[in-house]
Design a protein around this motif. Structure first.
Motif, short mmCIF file in Angstrom:
data_model
loop_
_atom_site.label_atom_id
_atom_site.label_comp_id
_atom_site.label_asym_id
_atom_site.label_seq_id
_atom_site.Cartn_x
_atom_site.Cartn_y
_atom_site.Cartn_z
N ALA A 21 0.81 -1.23 0.00
CA ALA A 21 0.00 0.00 0.00
C ALA A 21 0.84 1.28 0.00
N VAL A 22 1.78 1.36 -0.92
CA VAL A 22 2.65 2.53 -1.02
C VAL A 22 2.13 3.55 -2.03
N TYR A 23 1.59 3.06 -3.14
CA TYR A 23 1.30 3.93 -4.28
C TYR A 23 -0.19 4.22 -4.45
N ASP A 24 -0.47 5.40 -4.99
CA ASP A 24 -1.85 5.78 -5.30
C ASP A 24 -2.29 5.23 -6.65
N GLY A 25 -1.32 4.97 -7.50
CA GLY A 25 -1.62 4.44 -8.81
C GLY A 25 -0.44 3.70 -9.37
N LEU A 26 -0.70 2.83 -10.34
CA LEU A 26 0.36 2.04 -10.97
C LEU A 26 0.06 1.87 -12.44
N THR A 27 1.08 2.05 -13.25
CA THR A 27 0.97 1.77 -14.68
C THR A 27 1.94 0.65 -15.05
N ILE A 50 -4.86 0.65 -10.78
CA ILE A 50 -3.86 -0.06 -11.58
C ILE A 50 -4.29 -0.02 -13.04
N VAL A 51 -3.40 0.43 -13.91
CA VAL A 51 -3.65 0.41 -15.35
C VAL A 51 -2.54 -0.40 -16.00
N ALA A 52 -2.92 -1.49 -16.64
CA ALA A 52 -1.93 -2.37 -17.27
C ALA A 52 -2.40 -2.75 -18.67
N THR A 53 -1.51 -2.66 -19.63
CA THR A 53 -1.83 -3.18 -20.96
C THR A 53 -1.46 -4.65 -21.00
N GLY A 86 3.51 -2.50 -21.86
CA GLY A 86 4.50 -3.17 -22.68
C GLY A 86 5.19 -4.35 -22.03
N THR A 87 4.80 -4.68 -20.81
CA THR A 87 5.48 -5.74 -20.06
C THR A 87 4.66 -7.03 -19.99
N LEU A 88 3.35 -6.92 -20.11
CA LEU A 88 2.50 -8.11 -20.06
C LEU A 88 2.25 -8.55 -21.50
N THR A 89 3.23 -9.28 -22.01
CA THR A 89 3.27 -9.66 -23.41
C THR A 89 4.04 -10.97 -23.54
N HIS A 90 4.22 -11.46 -24.75
CA HIS A 90 4.95 -12.72 -24.96
C HIS A 90 6.36 -12.63 -24.40
N GLY A 91 6.78 -13.68 -23.67
CA GLY A 91 8.16 -13.80 -23.25
C GLY A 91 8.59 -12.89 -22.13
N HIS A 92 7.63 -12.25 -21.46
CA HIS A 92 7.98 -11.27 -20.44
C HIS A 92 7.55 -11.72 -19.04
N VAL A 93 6.42 -11.21 -18.57
CA VAL A 93 5.97 -11.43 -17.20
C VAL A 93 4.58 -12.06 -17.21
N GLY A 94 4.39 -13.08 -16.38
CA GLY A 94 3.12 -13.80 -16.34
C GLY A 94 2.07 -13.12 -15.48
N PRO A 95 0.86 -13.70 -15.44
CA PRO A 95 -0.29 -13.07 -14.78
C PRO A 95 -0.17 -12.95 -13.28
N ARG A 96 0.73 -13.70 -12.65
CA ARG A 96 0.86 -13.61 -11.19
C ARG A 96 1.22 -12.21 -10.73
N VAL A 97 1.84 -11.42 -11.61
CA VAL A 97 2.27 -10.08 -11.21
C VAL A 97 1.09 -9.17 -10.88
N LEU A 98 -0.09 -9.48 -11.41
CA LEU A 98 -1.25 -8.63 -11.13
C LEU A 98 -1.55 -8.56 -9.64
N ASN A 99 -1.36 -9.66 -8.94
CA ASN A 99 -1.58 -9.66 -7.50
C ASN A 99 -0.55 -8.77 -6.79
#
Length: 223
Positions: free
Chosen positions: A137-143, A171-174, A146-159
């Motif tokens: 609970a540090v941030y008011d918002g998060l973007t 949270i805004v994530a593409t 370009g990171t949630l794509t092939h070969g990068h970072v999996g869905p666990r990061v959303l948590n």
């Protein structure tokens, strides 16, 4: 909540023949961070000119910042730009009046480019396949663009994204449309089912518009 494994199905997304992007997409699923870091370290100096050119027409950064503004995140808010790369999102955040922005990325060379934008208060090397090294609970918002794509970072990061934003934080994530069904939709719905977030949007929008590639603009508010 049990983590959702990332799929390793072959990437079919148009890369416009760019060698770095093709190499990254061929990793599939959640790529080896060392390999990903090496590719981006070599690409950093020409990344902006390549990705913003007509072959790619990268519009993800401005799309994400517009979504953050629409969600009511004020310019005085403390923002984390996760996977900030060369700082393209930071530039649009600065143009929108955000002055308290931290950036994290896997690639030190990309972070050096981000530093040149003067859009960030702090920049740090972080591997998003692991826990983000900040308290709850540090941030008011998060973007995250370009990171949630092939070969990068999996869905666990959303948590993890949910963990580091404050209650009512946004949270805004593409999420590349081609991998939305590879655990990202399920993870998003599970976060809502667990009453951790309210889902504000999951629209399909242009991402690398010049290549005809779209992404989900995932917008969540932490409960």
């Amino acid at each position: 909540m049990a983590p959702v494994a990332a799929s390793r199905k072959p990437a079919t997304t148009n890369t416009s023949g760019h060698p770095a992007l093709t190499a990254l997409y061929q990793l599939g699923g959640e790529g080896d961070p060392k390999i990903v870091e090496g590719i981006y370290d070599q690409w950093a100096s020409s990344y902006d000119s390549d990705i913003l050119g007509d072959d790619h027409g990268y519009v993800g950064p401005q799309t994400a910042v517009r979504a953050l503004v629409r969600a009511g995140v004020t310019p005085l808010s403390h923002i984390l730009d996760a996977g900030c790369g060369t700082g393209l999102v930071g530039v649009y955040l600065a143009q929108a009046g955000y002055v308290e922005v931290d950036g994290i990325d896997l690639s030190p060379a990309m972070l050096k480019q981000a530093e040149k934008t003067n859009s960030y208060k702090a920049l740090k090397t972080v591997d998003l396949t692991r826990n983000i090294p900040v308290p709850d609970a540090v941030y008011d918002g998060l973007t995250c663009v370009g990171t949630l794509t092939h070969g990068h970072v999996g869905p666990r990061v959303l948590n993890e994204f949910v963990r580091v934003v404050k209650p009512n934080g946004v949270i805004v994530a593409t999420v590349l449309e081609d991998i939305w069904d590879d655990g990202f939709e399920a993870e998003t719905q599970q976060l809502a089912k667990d009453k951790k977030v309210d889902i504000l949007g999951m629209d399909i929008e242009p991402y690398r518009a010049g290549a005809g590639v779209c992404a989900r603009t995932l917008v969540m508010r932490r409960r």
